[in-house]
Design a protein around this motif. Structure first.
Motif, PDB file in Angstrom:
ATOM      1  N   ARG A  29      53.592  38.215  41.266  1.00 35.19           N
ATOM      2  CA  ARG A  29      52.597  36.881  40.887  1.00 35.19           C
ATOM      3  C   ARG A  29      52.933  36.579  39.143  1.00 35.19           C
ATOM      4  O   ARG A  29      52.904  35.539  38.991  1.00 35.19           O
ATOM      5  CB  ARG A  29      51.402  37.436  40.855  1.00 35.19           C
ATOM      6  CG  ARG A  29      50.594  37.446  42.512  1.00 35.19           C
ATOM      7  CD  ARG A  29      49.468  37.883  42.296  1.00 35.19           C
ATOM      8  NE  ARG A  29      48.139  36.910  41.923  1.00 35.19           N
ATOM      9  CZ  ARG A  29      47.059  37.173  41.962  1.00 35.19           C
ATOM     10  NH1 ARG A  29      46.366  38.237  42.490  1.00 35.19           N
ATOM     11  NH2 ARG A  29      46.173  36.560  41.314  1.00 35.19           N
ATOM     12  N   GLY A  40      49.747  34.000  33.809  1.00 33.58           N
ATOM     13  CA  GLY A  40      49.804  34.988  35.233  1.00 33.58           C
ATOM     14  C   GLY A  40      48.560  35.686  34.947  1.00 33.58           C
ATOM     15  O   GLY A  40      47.834  35.563  33.879  1.00 33.58           O
ATOM     16  N   PRO A  41      48.338  36.258  36.128  1.00 34.14           N
ATOM     17  CA  PRO A  41      47.191  37.222  36.023  1.00 34.14           C
ATOM     18  C   PRO A  41      47.244  38.446  35.262  1.00 34.14           C
ATOM     19  O   PRO A  41      48.159  38.933  34.835  1.00 34.14           O
ATOM     20  CB  PRO A  41      47.229  37.908  37.862  1.00 34.14           C
ATOM     21  CG  PRO A  41      48.807  37.783  37.930  1.00 34.14           C
ATOM     22  CD  PRO A  41      49.506  36.708  37.143  1.00 34.14           C
ATOM     23  N   PRO A  42      45.887  39.039  35.120  1.00 34.08           N
ATOM     24  CA  PRO A  42      45.914  40.214  34.149  1.00 34.08           C
ATOM     25  C   PRO A  42      46.326  41.332  34.936  1.00 34.08           C
ATOM     26  O   PRO A  42      46.854  41.455  36.209  1.00 34.08           O
ATOM     27  CB  PRO A  42      44.442  40.451  34.085  1.00 34.08           C
ATOM     28  CG  PRO A  42      43.669  39.216  34.468  1.00 34.08           C
ATOM     29  CD  PRO A  42      44.402  38.418  35.306  1.00 34.08           C
ATOM     30  N   GLN A  45      44.737  42.691  38.298  1.00 36.94           N
ATOM     31  CA  GLN A  45      44.214  41.716  38.995  1.00 36.94           C
ATOM     32  C   GLN A  45      44.362  41.844  40.521  1.00 36.94           C
ATOM     33  O   GLN A  45      43.409  41.731  41.417  1.00 36.94           O
ATOM     34  CB  GLN A  45      44.714  40.423  38.826  1.00 36.94           C
ATOM     35  CG  GLN A  45      44.608  39.018  39.755  1.00 36.94           C
ATOM     36  CD  GLN A  45      43.092  38.758  39.185  1.00 36.94           C
ATOM     37  OE1 GLN A  45      42.464  39.157  37.791  1.00 36.94           O
ATOM     38  NE2 GLN A  45      42.199  38.556  40.081  1.00 36.94           N
ATOM     39  N   TRP A  48      41.264  44.183  41.588  1.00 35.71           N
ATOM     40  CA  TRP A  48      39.897  43.421  41.366  1.00 35.71           C
ATOM     41  C   TRP A  48      39.962  42.675  42.547  1.00 35.71           C
ATOM     42  O   TRP A  48      38.880  42.786  43.442  1.00 35.71           O
ATOM     43  CB  TRP A  48      40.126  42.417  40.265  1.00 35.71           C
ATOM     44  CG  TRP A  48      40.002  43.315  38.877  1.00 35.71           C
ATOM     45  CD1 TRP A  48      40.416  42.794  37.752  1.00 35.71           C
ATOM     46  CD2 TRP A  48      39.520  44.537  38.426  1.00 35.71           C
ATOM     47  NE1 TRP A  48      40.513  43.687  36.646  1.00 35.71           N
ATOM     48  CE2 TRP A  48      39.693  44.803  37.022  1.00 35.71           C
ATOM     49  CE3 TRP A  48      38.955  45.619  39.233  1.00 35.71           C
ATOM     50  CZ2 TRP A  48      39.668  45.998  36.458  1.00 35.71           C
ATOM     51  CZ3 TRP A  48      38.820  46.884  38.224  1.00 35.71           C
ATOM     52  CH2 TRP A  48      38.893  46.930  37.232  1.00 35.71           C
ATOM     53  N   ASP A  49      40.988  41.957  43.000  1.00 33.50           N
ATOM     54  CA  ASP A  49      41.003  40.988  44.227  1.00 33.50           C
ATOM     55  C   ASP A  49      40.524  41.858  45.527  1.00 33.50           C
ATOM     56  O   ASP A  49      39.619  41.490  46.326  1.00 33.50           O
ATOM     57  CB  ASP A  49      42.297  40.672  44.693  1.00 33.50           C
ATOM     58  CG  ASP A  49      42.723  39.385  43.453  1.00 33.50           C
ATOM     59  OD1 ASP A  49      41.471  38.845  42.868  1.00 33.50           O
ATOM     60  OD2 ASP A  49      43.660  38.795  43.434  1.00 33.50           O
ATOM     61  N   ILE A  51      39.232  44.813  45.886  1.00 38.94           N
ATOM     62  CA  ILE A  51      37.882  45.462  45.927  1.00 38.94           C
ATOM     63  C   ILE A  51      36.861  44.421  45.946  1.00 38.94           C
ATOM     64  O   ILE A  51      35.899  44.541  46.781  1.00 38.94           O
ATOM     65  CB  ILE A  51      37.604  46.417  44.243  1.00 38.94           C
ATOM     66  CG1 ILE A  51      38.446  47.514  44.280  1.00 38.94           C
ATOM     67  CG2 ILE A  51      36.083  46.832  44.232  1.00 38.94           C
ATOM     68  CD1 ILE A  51      38.449  47.986  42.732  1.00 38.94           C
TER      69      ILE A  51
ATOM     70  N   SER B  40      37.577  38.353  39.783  1.00 40.18           N
ATOM     71  CA  SER B  40      38.584  37.763  40.983  1.00 40.18           C
ATOM     72  C   SER B  40      37.600  36.722  41.649  1.00 40.18           C
ATOM     73  O   SER B  40      36.567  36.891  42.606  1.00 40.18           O
ATOM     74  CB  SER B  40      38.727  38.987  42.001  1.00 40.18           C
ATOM     75  OG  SER B  40      39.076  38.429  43.133  1.00 40.18           O
ATOM     76  N   GLU B  66      44.763  31.274  36.248  1.00 42.47           N
ATOM     77  CA  GLU B  66      44.867  32.627  37.202  1.00 42.47           C
ATOM     78  C   GLU B  66      44.887  33.484  35.866  1.00 42.47           C
ATOM     79  O   GLU B  66      44.671  34.801  36.116  1.00 42.47           O
ATOM     80  CB  GLU B  66      46.439  32.410  37.737  1.00 42.47           C
ATOM     81  CG  GLU B  66      46.452  33.706  38.462  1.00 42.47           C
ATOM     82  CD  GLU B  66      47.869  33.738  39.238  1.00 42.47           C
ATOM     83  OE1 GLU B  66      48.704  33.136  38.734  1.00 42.47           O
ATOM     84  OE2 GLU B  66      48.357  34.461  40.084  1.00 42.47           O
TER      85      GLU B  66
END
Lengths: 298, 249
Positions: A29, A40-42, A45, A48-49, A51, B40, B66
């Motif tokens: 990603r 971009g995502p942390p 990430q 977290w998605d 969970i 999220s 994002e």
């Protein structure tokens, strides 16, 4: 090997696979974001998605087969992990060879087909028919590549294949054409553009994932982590000499995953029949050429 | 028929849930869950209004959603946030409600642009729904005509803070006060309005059934579904004032 030891490996191997898979997903990603000039995502990430999806307060099940299909697709990959040798742990690698592994890697697609079938969503049905067509397309070159590699090494045991590469040279150098065909095949297996026919968000609304919510979608995210890990470890074991230690093993995995991601962003999507035609023409042709060279050398 | 059902405009504050019943472990798990939920967010865009044009810059390289953990999703089943940009015509509102009812809780609704707040420049129109929160529990309004991407991202960050504190519970209101929302929907669509999702049964299943879940408006809905044989007659839980299952339209 003691029972306690093998029990520990049975737990550790899928767990490590999931953790490395999370970082592989993060890298994919992140690289895609950087190519598109985004941040971009942390860092955590993907975690977290997953969970978040598992702690959704409402969960819609579409029936028993829907639930079983999800368990089947997760189970297929979790079982596949214990047949993949990693540095320090070999699990059941010597009991079940690479052919068992290929069988196990087909189970998740069939589980997904079962689970999505009960959702009765037309987009899902189209998606799953495309996923199985894609499997038909990429499995032919992939199996020819594996057959060529096994013929060259003279064994189907992955631990022996890795040991042979350590004593001689990497498979990438001894059979470069097969390695190239394998790389194209794993690009298709990862479902990245231009072979992204079964997800296709703008066309069939993410296909198999269309009716998945909460923990069902979370399981698919976990499956994605395990899928990337399984494919990259298999390729690394066959052509990049496996790993001596974790410190050289993990960079190899990330390198194998990085190559498809680097080129995927520039592609649009093929049509389903074009995927089949292209994969049966070029990577299969290359794989057969590589196989012929191996047989003639032998 | 529309004259028969008046629009209701009573307050829509969240009905408080007692937190005393939870022990320390449950509270810790709840805190962690909210922490993850806030980081999220999958967004489903319902972009029929002009505010939709502000979302591509919010998602792409200039502002990049994002990096906050927000990404677009394509089906209501996968999404957490329903983002409604701009005016909702009455025909559109039916689709928005169908979409909203298919989403899985915790779910959040964000109304972007003035049109969702009070009708905006369409306030005289016969064909638009003026105040979105009369038909759906709205968590956050982002006012403006149109709000810039900075405002959209600020709104999303405020929603994230609300979620992390555990205050973004207005989705429960749709179950607890279904009678109110259904009444306003019937005001627009007539008393034959019904959706494939059985909200009352879901409310019972998820323990969100309250005193205001049923009333005159749900009675009207139940009467309609029974008359048109949309109820599953063999369902054992069926009571006089309740409806257990509704068939598809």
């Amino acid at each position: 090997m003691s029972g306690q030891h093998i029990f520990l490996e049975l737990i550790l191997m899928p767990l490590l696979a999931f953790m490395i898979g999370l970082f592989l997903v993060l890298m994919m990603r992140k690289v895609r974001a950087r190519i598109e000039r985004r941040v971009g995502p942390p860092f955590l990430q993907p975690l977290w998605d997953i969970i978040k999806l598992y702690v959704k307060k409402m969960q819609i099940s579409h029936g028993v087969i829907h639930d079983l299909g999800i368990i089947m697709l997760l189970g297929g990959y979790i079982t596949a992990e214990v047949f993949l040798p990693v540095p320090g742990m070999s699990g059941f690698t010597s009991q079940g060879d690479i052919i068992t592994l290929i069988y196990l890697m087909m189970v998740p697609s069939l589980g997904l087909a079962l689970g999505v079938g009960q959702c009765a969503n037309p987009n899902g049905s189209i998606g799953i028919s495309r996923a199985l067509t894609a499997m038909l397309a990429y499995d032919i070159p992939f199996i020819v590549v594996i057959a060529g590699a096994c013929l060259y090494y003279g064994t189907t045991d992955l631990t022996e294949i890795i040991a042979l590469q350590k004593s001689q040279q990497w498979g990438l150098l001894s059979m470069p054409i097969l390695a190239l065909a394998g790389l194209i095949a794993i690009h298709a297996m990862l479902g990245k553009e231009p072979f992204e026919i079964y997800v296709a968000p703008a066309e069939i609304a993410t296909g198999p994932m269309v009716e998945m919510s909460g923990k069902y979608l979370g399981s698919l995210f976990v499956m994605q982590c395990l899928q990337i890990y399984t494919i990259t470890v298999l390729y690394t074991s066959l052509f990049l000499g496996g790993g001596y230690t974790w410190f050289d093993f993990i960079p190899k995995l990330f390198l194998v995953a990085l190559l498809p991601v680097m080129i995927t962003v520039i592609f649009p999507r093929y049509k389903t029949d074009d995927v089949l035609r292209w994969l049966w023409k070029w990577p299969t042709g290359l794989a057969l050429l590589g196989l012929a060279i191996v047989v003639l050398q032998g | 028929m529309k004259d028969v059902i008046p629009i209701q405009t009573n307050n829509t504050e969240t009905i408080a849930v007692s937190k005393n019943s939870k022990n320390i472990y449950q509270q810790a798990i709840d805190t962690f869950s909210n922490f993850c939920r806030a980081r999220s967010l999958f967004v489903l865009h319902y972009c029929t209004g002009c505010g939709a044009i502000e979302l591509p810059p919010a998602m792409t390289s200039r502002f990049d959603m994002e990096r906050l953990g927000i990404q677009p999703m394509v089906t209501p089943r996968q999404a957490d946030i329903l983002l409604i940009t701009g005016y909702v015509s009455i025909k559109t509102l039916k689709r928005v409600i169908l979409t909203y009812e298919q989403m899985q809780g915790p779910k959040y609704v964000i109304g972007i642009c003035s049109c969702t707040v009070n009708g905006g420049m369409y306030w005289q129109s016969y064909a638009t729904a003026k105040v979105l929160s009369e038909y759906l529990p709205v968590d956050m309004y982002i006012a403006g005509c149109m709000p810039r991407p900075e405002a959209v991202l600020t709104g999303l960050q405020q929603l994230m803070k609300k979620i992390e504190k555990g205050e973004a519970n207005s989705w429960e209101n749709y179950f607890k006060r279904y009678d109110y929302y259904l009444g306003n929907q019937q005001h627009l669509f007539g008393d034959t309005w019904h959706t494939p999702t059985d909200i009352l049964e879901e409310a019972r299943h998820y323990h969100l059934y309250g005193a205001e879940s049923t009333g005159n408006n749900t009675a009207r809905l139940i009467k309609y579904t029974v008359e048109h044989d949309l109820t599953k007659l063999d369902a054992p839980l069926r009571e006089k004032d309740s409806m257990t299952k509704r068939g598809k339209k």
